[in-house]
Design a protein around this motif. Sequence first.
Motif, mmCIF file in Angstrom:
data_model
loop_
_atom_site.group_PDB
_atom_site.id
_atom_site.type_symbol
_atom_site.label_atom_id
_atom_site.label_comp_id
_atom_site.label_asym_id
_atom_site.label_seq_id
_atom_site.Cartn_x
_atom_site.Cartn_y
_atom_site.Cartn_z
ATOM 1 N N SER A 142 63.527 21.591 35.374
ATOM 2 C CA SER A 142 64.623 21.094 35.828
ATOM 3 C C SER A 142 64.625 19.532 36.018
ATOM 4 C CB SER A 142 65.052 21.711 37.103
ATOM 5 O OG SER A 142 64.177 21.191 38.305
ATOM 6 N N LEU A 143 63.771 18.857 36.245
ATOM 7 C CA LEU A 143 63.666 17.560 36.065
ATOM 8 C C LEU A 143 64.034 16.846 34.929
ATOM 9 C CD1 LEU A 143 60.533 16.720 38.479
ATOM 10 C CD2 LEU A 143 63.065 16.783 38.983
ATOM 11 N N PHE A 144 63.845 17.414 33.614
ATOM 12 C CA PHE A 144 64.150 17.157 32.508
ATOM 13 C C PHE A 144 65.189 17.911 31.967
ATOM 14 C CE2 PHE A 144 59.610 16.521 33.315
ATOM 15 C CZ PHE A 144 59.387 15.135 32.930
ATOM 16 N N GLY A 145 66.028 18.222 32.797
ATOM 17 C CA GLY A 145 67.400 19.197 32.167
ATOM 18 C C GLY A 145 66.986 20.437 31.420
ATOM 19 N N GLN A 146 65.941 20.956 31.843
ATOM 20 C CA GLN A 146 65.885 22.159 31.403
ATOM 21 C C GLN A 146 66.131 23.296 32.233
ATOM 22 O OE1 GLN A 146 61.756 22.221 30.238
ATOM 23 N NE2 GLN A 146 61.901 20.905 28.548
ATOM 24 N N ILE A 147 67.285 23.800 32.274
ATOM 25 C CA ILE A 147 67.834 24.990 33.406
ATOM 26 C C ILE A 147 67.808 25.945 32.764
ATOM 27 C CG2 ILE A 147 69.356 25.691 35.002
ATOM 28 C CD1 ILE A 147 70.293 22.337 35.060
ATOM 29 N N THR A 148 67.066 27.110 33.383
ATOM 30 C CA THR A 148 66.905 28.467 32.654
ATOM 31 C C THR A 148 68.312 29.320 32.838
ATOM 32 O OG1 THR A 148 66.276 29.358 34.763
ATOM 33 C CG2 THR A 148 64.451 28.568 33.256
ATOM 34 N N ALA A 149 68.726 29.872 31.793
ATOM 35 C CA ALA A 149 69.908 30.836 31.837
ATOM 36 C C ALA A 149 69.708 32.021 32.829
ATOM 37 C CB ALA A 149 70.236 31.029 30.490
ATOM 38 N N CYS A 150 68.785 32.255 33.464
ATOM 39 C CA CYS A 150 68.546 33.643 34.196
ATOM 40 C C CYS A 150 69.381 33.490 35.426
ATOM 41 C CB CYS A 150 67.014 33.542 34.681
ATOM 42 S SG CYS A 150 65.906 33.623 33.452
ATOM 43 N N PRO A 151 70.102 34.760 35.462
ATOM 44 C CA PRO A 151 70.865 34.895 36.521
ATOM 45 C C PRO A 151 70.138 34.734 38.004
ATOM 46 C CG PRO A 151 70.719 36.912 35.657
ATOM 47 C CD PRO A 151 70.061 36.035 34.688
ATOM 48 N N GLU A 152 70.748 34.004 38.896
ATOM 49 C CA GLU A 152 69.841 33.870 40.226
ATOM 50 C C GLU A 152 70.566 34.813 40.930
ATOM 51 O OE1 GLU A 152 70.534 29.824 41.979
ATOM 52 O OE2 GLU A 152 69.665 28.905 40.096
ATOM 53 N N PRO A 153 69.794 35.323 41.941
ATOM 54 C CA PRO A 153 70.207 36.340 43.023
ATOM 55 C C PRO A 153 71.199 35.558 43.787
ATOM 56 C CG PRO A 153 67.707 35.949 42.815
ATOM 57 C CD PRO A 153 68.176 35.033 42.149
ATOM 58 N N SER A 154 72.023 36.352 44.358
ATOM 59 C CA SER A 154 73.099 35.849 45.321
ATOM 60 C C SER A 154 72.417 35.498 46.640
ATOM 61 C CB SER A 154 74.065 37.001 45.643
ATOM 62 O OG SER A 154 73.620 38.009 46.296
ATOM 63 N N LEU A 155 73.201 34.836 47.686
ATOM 64 C CA LEU A 155 72.665 34.262 48.822
ATOM 65 C C LEU A 155 72.326 35.618 49.585
ATOM 66 C CD1 LEU A 155 72.222 31.881 50.135
ATOM 67 C CD2 LEU A 155 74.485 31.950 51.160
ATOM 68 N N ASP A 156 73.069 36.621 49.523
ATOM 69 C CA ASP A 156 72.625 37.971 50.371
ATOM 70 C C ASP A 156 71.372 38.549 49.719
ATOM 71 O OD1 ASP A 156 74.910 37.481 52.104
ATOM 72 O OD2 ASP A 156 76.001 39.009 50.494
ATOM 73 N N ASP A 157 71.424 38.516 48.448
ATOM 74 C CA ASP A 157 70.050 39.069 48.084
ATOM 75 C C ASP A 157 69.032 38.170 48.470
ATOM 76 O OD1 ASP A 157 71.154 40.937 46.531
ATOM 77 O OD2 ASP A 157 71.474 39.511 44.605
ATOM 78 N N PHE A 158 69.031 36.886 48.383
ATOM 79 C CA PHE A 158 67.919 35.923 49.019
ATOM 80 C C PHE A 158 67.509 36.291 50.467
ATOM 81 C CE2 PHE A 158 68.576 32.713 45.454
ATOM 82 C CZ PHE A 158 67.313 32.815 44.740
ATOM 83 N N HIS A 159 68.505 36.341 51.219
ATOM 84 C CA HIS A 159 68.258 36.946 52.633
ATOM 85 C C HIS A 159 67.493 38.195 52.639
ATOM 86 C CE1 HIS A 159 70.469 34.119 55.298
ATOM 87 N NE2 HIS A 159 71.316 33.887 54.186
ATOM 88 N N ARG A 160 68.013 39.185 51.820
ATOM 89 C CA ARG A 160 67.392 40.486 52.019
ATOM 90 C C ARG A 160 65.775 40.225 51.344
ATOM 91 N NH1 ARG A 160 66.997 43.181 47.734
ATOM 92 N NH2 ARG A 160 68.920 42.837 46.472
ATOM 93 N N HIS A 161 65.500 39.465 50.483
ATOM 94 C CA HIS A 161 64.252 39.226 49.840
ATOM 95 C C HIS A 161 63.330 38.404 50.771
ATOM 96 C CE1 HIS A 161 65.254 40.573 45.855
ATOM 97 N NE2 HIS A 161 66.129 39.532 45.364
ATOM 98 N N VAL A 162 63.680 37.397 51.583
ATOM 99 C CA VAL A 162 62.802 36.893 52.672
ATOM 100 C C VAL A 162 62.631 37.804 53.762
ATOM 101 C CG1 VAL A 162 62.980 35.037 54.284
ATOM 102 C CG2 VAL A 162 63.694 34.655 51.890
ATOM 103 N N ASP A 163 63.571 38.641 54.029
ATOM 104 C CA ASP A 163 63.375 39.654 55.020
ATOM 105 C C ASP A 163 62.123 40.551 54.728
ATOM 106 O OD1 ASP A 163 65.082 38.486 56.804
ATOM 107 O OD2 ASP A 163 66.927 40.018 56.433
ATOM 108 N N GLU A 164 62.308 41.108 53.278
ATOM 109 C CA GLU A 164 61.281 41.764 52.771
ATOM 110 C C GLU A 164 60.068 41.231 52.738
ATOM 111 O OE1 GLU A 164 62.985 43.005 49.066
ATOM 112 O OE2 GLU A 164 64.496 44.599 49.959
ATOM 113 N N LEU A 165 59.997 39.964 52.408
ATOM 114 C CA LEU A 165 58.589 39.359 52.354
ATOM 115 C C LEU A 165 57.950 39.465 53.850
ATOM 116 C CD1 LEU A 165 59.708 36.392 50.226
ATOM 117 C CD2 LEU A 165 58.194 38.170 49.491
ATOM 118 N N TRP A 166 58.723 39.127 54.772
ATOM 119 C CA TRP A 166 58.280 39.133 56.272
ATOM 120 C C TRP A 166 57.529 40.588 56.510
ATOM 121 C CZ3 TRP A 166 56.203 35.549 58.937
ATOM 122 C CH2 TRP A 166 56.608 34.224 58.713
ATOM 123 N N ASP A 167 58.336 41.535 56.317
ATOM 124 C CA ASP A 167 57.934 42.907 56.333
ATOM 125 C C ASP A 167 56.760 43.338 55.682
ATOM 126 O OD1 ASP A 167 60.321 43.366 57.990
ATOM 127 O OD2 ASP A 167 61.312 44.402 56.247
#
Length: 194
Positions: free
Chosen positions: A59-84
């Motif tokens: 990303s420092l060289f302008g190479q941004i992947t076209a992969c869809p990022e999870p939503s903010l709600d998805d990230f919250h769920r992922h982080v909670d699952e990681l702690w579990d």
Amino acid sequence: MISADLQASMCARRVAATESGSGTSRAEIAPEPEPEQEPPSNDLDPLRVALTGHPTLGSLFGQITACPEPSLDDFHRHVDELWDLAHAASYAALSDRLSKVLPQLEAAVRHGPEAERAELHALLARTYQVAAASFVRQDEPDAAWVAADRALQAAERAGQPLEVVAGLFRLAHAFIRQQRPDQADKPPCRRSTC
């Protein structure tokens, strides 16, 4: 016909056997060196590799992947699952999930919507904290140090002072595991800078 090198080798063996008086050469008496053993593997090895280097160098060289990022709600769920997973001591599953979520979160804090970046940084701080806590539990204090330091930076960028304190706790825990109480005891800030 025997080569000169082979004759010299045979002669040296006979001399060694004669010198020992037993008819056995010194090479046969001396213990063989033990083969080098690789360090034991643990369940967090893939995560250790994921922590190595810059999290989103492209990303420092302008190479941004076209992969869809999870939503903010998805990230919250992922982080909670990681702690579990961490609380359940499921380190293999945790390592696998963290190795996928961390790069996504690192990309999101750099390229996600501006309005969500503070919250994304807070999630990134919690994610690095779960990594630091898990590395300490698996007796990997050097990797815990790296993860705790990154948690501190993300928490500061999120504007979350309590998350900064949590990162300091993770950092102190890593120092204690490294038997560096002088660093673990270091005050969080000096009077001149507070």
